[in-house]
Write an enzyme that holds these catalytic residues in place. Structure first.
Site, PDB file in Angstrom:
ATOM      1  N   CYS A   1       0.791  -1.274  -0.094  1.00 13.63           N
ATOM      2  CA  CYS A   1      -0.033   0.137  -0.172  1.00 13.63           C
ATOM      3  C   CYS A   1       0.584   1.252   0.504  1.00 13.63           C
ATOM      4  O   CYS A   1       0.176   2.360  -0.039  1.00 13.63           O
ATOM      5  CB  CYS A   1      -1.274  -0.337   1.373  1.00 13.63           C
ATOM      6  SG  CYS A   1      -1.919  -1.946   1.634  1.00 13.63           S
TER       7      CYS A   1
ATOM      8  N   HIS B   1      -3.860   6.829   3.076  1.00 16.76           N
ATOM      9  CA  HIS B   1      -3.901   5.399   2.166  1.00 16.76           C
ATOM     10  C   HIS B   1      -5.735   5.082   2.746  1.00 16.76           C
ATOM     11  O   HIS B   1      -5.801   5.208   4.032  1.00 16.76           O
ATOM     12  CB  HIS B   1      -3.291   4.937   2.464  1.00 16.76           C
ATOM     13  CG  HIS B   1      -3.295   2.652   2.665  1.00 16.76           C
ATOM     14  ND1 HIS B   1      -3.822   2.430   1.158  1.00 16.76           N
ATOM     15  CD2 HIS B   1      -3.415   1.743   3.095  1.00 16.76           C
ATOM     16  CE1 HIS B   1      -4.919   1.085   1.098  1.00 16.76           C
ATOM     17  NE2 HIS B   1      -3.733   1.005   2.022  1.00 16.76           N
TER      18      HIS B   1
ATOM     19  N   ASN C   1     -10.337  -0.400   0.024  1.00 21.59           N
ATOM     20  CA  ASN C   1      -8.784  -0.675  -0.368  1.00 21.59           C
ATOM     21  C   ASN C   1      -8.069  -1.251  -0.991  1.00 21.59           C
ATOM     22  O   ASN C   1      -8.405  -2.420  -1.900  1.00 21.59           O
ATOM     23  CB  ASN C   1      -8.503  -1.366   0.839  1.00 21.59           C
ATOM     24  CG  ASN C   1      -6.772  -1.212   1.294  1.00 21.59           C
ATOM     25  OD1 ASN C   1      -6.012  -0.942   0.609  1.00 21.59           O
ATOM     26  ND2 ASN C   1      -6.382  -2.050   2.627  1.00 21.59           N
TER      27      ASN C   1
END
Ligand code: UT7
Length: 331
Positions: free
Chosen positions: A116, A258, A288
């Site tokens: 990520c 994020h 996500n």
């Protein structure tokens, strides 16, 4: 400052699959509920690739838009970095497929695996590249096909993930006073590697290796443990970056974190004492998307008029590995 070369984002693009998978769709697939997913994560829906659709198509589409916005032709690119943990193939990389798709015949190309935090790792590499090669142009892409590595029977993970691609062109800032990448930090702590894994299909357990249980061929996460470290690390990165550049949280115009969990974002917002309008959130639409998460958020923040020239923008990411990264920008 005036005479030194400073890198900046010159243009951005994004592309996501059309297919929407809602929490209500997931209720029919695993034992979960829209209420649980919404309350625990903030996610309402996510985009999922259809059969036969590939994420590189979206990476190329996002890249074309970013190049157009930056008014740069593919031939002017010197480097293409694709941040991804879900490339179409092991060989070749996604980056060379993008290079071919764009006709970027003068560019080197490589994939970057930092989960990520990948897009911030990529932007950091691009900044360093541009500032040591002043006329160079670098394309940074965050693109993920997480649905292809999702165990659709595992409710602890399948409700979280989505697919998508975002891209940024980085080059010399035409006006560093108002627009530049100020500073970045990247880091890792491999001691935590067991908390978020995709073990199967690598060279330890090649595809179809019967020693490994079937579920290890998909992404697995010990969510609660990851949550604890994520909140701690994201806060640490944010304060460190601001302090060493002489800023306080009051100077931040927009935090673009994020998008892993709305509760993590809310925690960070509270620790930084930022009002809601200074934090960008689009997790409700995409879930996500790992390396694609920050570019999708940055792109949409600009499109919605939440970013204007000269704004101080703080990016913070955290992911499997663990990896982490932060960046301060003048937009
Ligand atoms: O992207 C980079 C890294 N990733 C992250 O930063 C993610 C970090 N972790 C998280 O966001 C959260 O830990 C999750 C969203 C993954 C999970 O939320 P949580 O509040 O930590 O839940 P939990 O894992 O503690 O589970 C609570 C309960 C459990 O039931 P019991 O043991 O209390 O009876 C789970 O079995 O919720 C249950 N549960 C579910 N229930 C309905 C777990 N997944 C689901 C589900 N639907 N999808």
């Amino acid at each position: 400052m005036k005479n030194s070369v400073r890198a900046a984002i010159l243009g951005m693009g994004m592309s996501v699959p059309e297919k929407v998978l809602t929490n209500f769709d997931l209720e029919k697939m695993v034992e979960t509920s829209d209420k649980w997913i919404t309350e625990r994560t903030g996610i309402k829906e996510r985009r999922i690739l259809r059969d036969g659709e590939n994420i590189t198509e979206h990476a190329i589409k996002a890249a074309k838009e970013a190049l157009e916005k930056a008014n740069i032709s593919p031939e002017e690119l010197n480097l293409i970095i694709c941040a991804t943990v879900t490339p179409e193939y092991i060989i070749p990389s996604m980056a060379v497929l993008v290079q071919d798709g764009l006709g970027a015949k003068n560019a080197g190309a490589f994939d970057l695996s930092a989960t990520c935090s990948g897009f911030i790792y990529g932007l950091s590499t691009a900044k360093s590249f541009v500032e040591s090669n002043p006329e160079s142009k670098v394309l940074v892409i965050g693109a993920e096909a997480l649905s292809r590595k999702t165990n659709w029977q595992d409710r602890t993970i399948c409700v979280l993930l989505g697919d998508g691609a975002g891209a940024a062109v980085v080059g010399k800032s035409p006006d560093p006073e108002t627009s530049r990448i100020i500073d970045f930090t990247i880091g890792a702590d491999g001691a935590y590697w067991q908390l978020l894994t995709l073990k199967g299909g690598g060279t330890c357990y090649p595809p179809f290796d019967e020693r490994l249980p079937k579920e290890e061929y998909y992404i697995k996460m010990k969510g609660r443990e990851v949550f604890k470290v994520a909140t701690r690390m994201m806060e640490k990165i944010a304060f460190e970056l601001l302090e060493r550049n002489g800023f306080t949280t009051e100077d931040v115009d927009l935090l673009v974190p994020h998008q892993a969990n709305l509760r993590i974002i809310e925690y960070l917002r509270e620790r930084l004492k930022l009002p809601k309008e200074k934090v960008y959130v689009n997790i409700q639409k995409y879930g996500n998307t790992s390396a694609a998460s920050i570019p999708l958020a940055l792109y949409e923040a600009e499109k919605e008029g939440r970013l204007k020239r000269g704004d101080l923008v703080l990016l913070v990411a955290f992911g499997g590995g663990f990896t982490f990264g932060g960046m301060l920008l003048r937009w």
